[in-house]
Design a protein around this motif. Structure first.
Motif, PDB file in Angstrom:
ATOM      1  N   ILE A  50       0.425 -32.457 -29.239  1.00  6.20           N
ATOM      2  CA  ILE A  50       0.354 -31.042 -28.858  1.00  6.20           C
ATOM      3  C   ILE A  50      -0.559 -30.844 -27.657  1.00  6.20           C
ATOM      4  O   ILE A  50      -0.312 -29.973 -26.813  1.00  6.20           O
ATOM      5  CB  ILE A  50      -0.133 -30.205 -30.066  1.00  6.20           C
ATOM      6  CG1 ILE A  50       0.932 -30.200 -31.166  1.00  6.20           C
ATOM      7  CG2 ILE A  50      -0.468 -28.774 -29.644  1.00  6.20           C
ATOM      8  CD1 ILE A  50       0.480 -29.539 -32.450  1.00  6.20           C
ATOM      9  N   GLY A  51      -1.606 -31.644 -27.550  1.00 11.97           N
ATOM     10  CA  GLY A  51      -2.618 -31.490 -26.509  1.00 11.97           C
ATOM     11  C   GLY A  51      -2.093 -31.357 -25.097  1.00 11.97           C
ATOM     12  O   GLY A  51      -2.529 -30.468 -24.349  1.00 11.97           O
ATOM     13  N   PRO A  52      -1.148 -32.212 -24.656  1.00  8.82           N
ATOM     14  CA  PRO A  52      -0.696 -32.134 -23.263  1.00  8.82           C
ATOM     15  C   PRO A  52       0.004 -30.844 -22.867  1.00  8.82           C
ATOM     16  O   PRO A  52       0.184 -30.590 -21.674  1.00  8.82           O
ATOM     17  CB  PRO A  52       0.294 -33.316 -23.158  1.00  8.82           C
ATOM     18  CG  PRO A  52      -0.137 -34.263 -24.216  1.00  8.82           C
ATOM     19  CD  PRO A  52      -0.619 -33.397 -25.340  1.00  8.82           C
ATOM     20  N   ILE A  53       0.414 -30.006 -23.826  1.00 15.13           N
ATOM     21  CA  ILE A  53       1.107 -28.767 -23.446  1.00 15.13           C
ATOM     22  C   ILE A  53       0.234 -27.542 -23.699  1.00 15.13           C
ATOM     23  O   ILE A  53       0.736 -26.444 -23.919  1.00 15.13           O
ATOM     24  CB  ILE A  53       2.454 -28.628 -24.188  1.00 15.13           C
ATOM     25  CG1 ILE A  53       2.261 -28.646 -25.705  1.00 15.13           C
ATOM     26  CG2 ILE A  53       3.408 -29.707 -23.796  1.00 15.13           C
ATOM     27  CD1 ILE A  53       2.629 -27.402 -26.373  1.00 15.13           C
ATOM     28  N   THR A  54      -1.092 -27.717 -23.674  1.00 18.77           N
ATOM     29  CA  THR A  54      -2.002 -26.585 -23.880  1.00 18.77           C
ATOM     30  C   THR A  54      -2.255 -25.832 -22.583  1.00 18.77           C
ATOM     31  O   THR A  54      -3.365 -25.402 -22.310  1.00 18.77           O
ATOM     32  CB  THR A  54      -3.344 -27.059 -24.478  1.00 18.77           C
ATOM     33  OG1 THR A  54      -3.894 -28.094 -23.639  1.00 18.77           O
ATOM     34  CG2 THR A  54      -3.162 -27.595 -25.874  1.00 18.77           C
ATOM     35  N   ALA A 113       7.477 -21.991 -16.524  1.00 19.82           N
ATOM     36  CA  ALA A 113       7.720 -22.527 -17.866  1.00 19.82           C
ATOM     37  C   ALA A 113       6.622 -22.106 -18.834  1.00 19.82           C
ATOM     38  O   ALA A 113       6.887 -21.807 -20.005  1.00 19.82           O
ATOM     39  CB  ALA A 113       7.816 -24.046 -17.804  1.00 19.82           C
ATOM     40  N   VAL A 114       5.376 -22.068 -18.350  1.00 20.46           N
ATOM     41  CA  VAL A 114       4.252 -21.648 -19.196  1.00 20.46           C
ATOM     42  C   VAL A 114       4.409 -20.191 -19.614  1.00 20.46           C
ATOM     43  O   VAL A 114       4.142 -19.829 -20.771  1.00 20.46           O
ATOM     44  CB  VAL A 114       2.908 -21.867 -18.453  1.00 20.46           C
ATOM     45  CG1 VAL A 114       1.766 -21.174 -19.190  1.00 20.46           C
ATOM     46  CG2 VAL A 114       2.622 -23.353 -18.324  1.00 20.46           C
ATOM     47  N   VAL A 115       4.856 -19.346 -18.685  1.00 21.84           N
ATOM     48  CA  VAL A 115       5.099 -17.933 -19.019  1.00 21.84           C
ATOM     49  C   VAL A 115       6.141 -17.828 -20.126  1.00 21.84           C
ATOM     50  O   VAL A 115       6.002 -17.041 -21.074  1.00 21.84           O
ATOM     51  CB  VAL A 115       5.547 -17.141 -17.770  1.00 21.84           C
ATOM     52  CG1 VAL A 115       5.988 -15.740 -18.165  1.00 21.84           C
ATOM     53  CG2 VAL A 115       4.413 -17.071 -16.762  1.00 21.84           C
ATOM     54  N   GLY A 155      -8.066 -35.002 -31.242  1.00 18.17           N
ATOM     55  CA  GLY A 155      -6.677 -35.238 -30.885  1.00 18.17           C
ATOM     56  C   GLY A 155      -6.171 -34.294 -29.807  1.00 18.17           C
ATOM     57  O   GLY A 155      -5.477 -34.714 -28.880  1.00 18.17           O
ATOM     58  N   VAL A 156      -6.530 -33.006 -29.911  1.00 16.38           N
ATOM     59  CA  VAL A 156      -6.036 -32.033 -28.933  1.00 16.38           C
ATOM     60  C   VAL A 156      -6.800 -32.126 -27.614  1.00 16.38           C
ATOM     61  O   VAL A 156      -6.277 -31.768 -26.552  1.00 16.38           O
ATOM     62  CB  VAL A 156      -6.108 -30.599 -29.517  1.00 16.38           C
ATOM     63  CG1 VAL A 156      -7.501 -30.009 -29.394  1.00 16.38           C
ATOM     64  CG2 VAL A 156      -5.079 -29.689 -28.861  1.00 16.38           C
ATOM     65  N   LEU A 157      -8.049 -32.624 -27.652  1.00 22.05           N
ATOM     66  CA  LEU A 157      -8.862 -32.726 -26.439  1.00 22.05           C
ATOM     67  C   LEU A 157      -8.561 -33.979 -25.626  1.00 22.05           C
ATOM     68  O   LEU A 157      -8.632 -33.953 -24.393  1.00 22.05           O
ATOM     69  CB  LEU A 157     -10.351 -32.721 -26.801  1.00 22.05           C
ATOM     70  CG  LEU A 157     -11.022 -31.372 -27.007  1.00 22.05           C
ATOM     71  CD1 LEU A 157     -12.445 -31.566 -27.515  1.00 22.05           C
ATOM     72  CD2 LEU A 157     -11.043 -30.584 -25.706  1.00 22.05           C
ATOM     73  N   LEU A 158      -8.245 -35.074 -26.297  1.00 28.05           N
ATOM     74  CA  LEU A 158      -8.124 -36.363 -25.625  1.00 28.05           C
ATOM     75  C   LEU A 158      -7.079 -36.384 -24.505  1.00 28.05           C
ATOM     76  O   LEU A 158      -7.384 -36.855 -23.391  1.00 28.05           O
ATOM     77  CB  LEU A 158      -7.834 -37.457 -26.658  1.00 28.05           C
ATOM     78  CG  LEU A 158      -7.868 -38.899 -26.137  1.00 28.05           C
ATOM     79  CD1 LEU A 158      -9.241 -39.221 -25.540  1.00 28.05           C
ATOM     80  CD2 LEU A 158      -7.535 -39.879 -27.260  1.00 28.05           C
ATOM     81  N   PRO A 159      -5.849 -35.885 -24.738  1.00 28.72           N
ATOM     82  CA  PRO A 159      -4.867 -35.903 -23.640  1.00 28.72           C
ATOM     83  C   PRO A 159      -5.319 -35.091 -22.432  1.00 28.72           C
ATOM     84  O   PRO A 159      -5.146 -35.524 -21.285  1.00 28.72           O
ATOM     85  CB  PRO A 159      -3.605 -35.295 -24.269  1.00 28.72           C
ATOM     86  CG  PRO A 159      -3.791 -35.448 -25.728  1.00 28.72           C
ATOM     87  CD  PRO A 159      -5.259 -35.330 -25.966  1.00 28.72           C
ATOM     88  N   THR A 160      -5.898 -33.913 -22.678  1.00 26.97           N
ATOM     89  CA  THR A 160      -6.364 -33.077 -21.577  1.00 26.97           C
ATOM     90  C   THR A 160      -7.477 -33.768 -20.807  1.00 26.97           C
ATOM     91  O   THR A 160      -7.507 -33.741 -19.567  1.00 26.97           O
ATOM     92  CB  THR A 160      -6.859 -31.723 -22.121  1.00 26.97           C
ATOM     93  OG1 THR A 160      -5.831 -31.124 -22.901  1.00 26.97           O
ATOM     94  CG2 THR A 160      -7.243 -30.791 -20.987  1.00 26.97           C
TER      95      THR A 160
END
Length: 210
Positions: free
Chosen positions: A18-22, A122-124, A87-92
């Motif tokens: 999930i992290g990379p699409i935050t 895409a983010v919008v 987990g959510v921080l590592l990719p960013t």
């Protein structure tokens, strides 16, 4: 103990994906949370996700990190919160390091600028989809719909600070519930409250003794 570690590993891997699409402050991750956490793993319900994002928005820090921490704690306590947060921080963290290394070489590249225009659009779309999903579990009746519209007007027209909007929404919500209780109006707490079904099965009559 083995089951606990398996759960921690599942939490870490789920939020690592999930992290990379935050992008967009974290709300863009809601569609993937719905698919991975709600539908696939069945750790929490969509209504709980809406509540967690509401809390994440009021707490200091990034919404994505706060939401991951809340969900991790809900699933596996303090250790689960830490695992989900990492987990959510590592990719960013890794992506920012990589982009920092190549930023100077890509700066001014027309292809990169064009790619970011598409990413922003895409983010919008992701945030709009997330808003629709949250609305389905948060707008319960006409009063909550009116409250939502009023808060949007306050932000767009009068430029209220998000914290002021959240606090005002909480206070107005309490007032609405109290008024409804005084007027003996039912207060919905879930947009999908099951309606009680009437029983059409008649009780068998007692046989007359011959």
């Amino acid at each position: 103990m083995k089951k606990d570690w398996l759960l921690y590993l599942q939490l870490f891997w789920t939020f690592l994906k999930i992290g990379p699409i935050t992008f967009g402050g974290g709300y863009a991750m809601i569609p993937l949370i719905e698919r991975e956490v709600v539908a696939k793993r069945k750790w929490v319900k969509m209504g709980e996700v809406s509540d967690m994002f509401a809390l994440a928005g009021t707490a200091p820090g990034a919404i994505a990190v706060n939401a991951a921490t809340f969900i991790g704690h809900k699933v596996a306590g303090v250790r689960g919160a830490i695992v989900a947060m990492v987990g959510v921080l590592l990719p960013t963290f890794l992506l920012v390091l990589l982009l920092n290394l190549i930023f100077l070489t890509l700066k001014g590249n027309p292809h990169v600028a064009a790619a970011f225009q598409g990413i922003r659009a895409a983010v919008v779309a992701l945030i709009a989809y997330a808003a629709i999903k949250i609305a389905k579990t948060s707008i319960l009746d006409k009063s909550t719909f009116v409250l939502m519209v009023a808060m949007v007007v306050m932000m767009v027209v009068f430029h209220w600070h998000p914290i002021v909007v959240i606090v005002s929404g909480a206070l107005l919500g309490i007032m609405l519930v109290k008024v409804k209780e005084l007027l003996h109006i039912s207060v919905p707490h879930n947009s999908k409250q099951p309606k009680k079904k009437e029983s059409y099965i008649e009780e068998p009559e007692e046989k007359m003794s011959s």
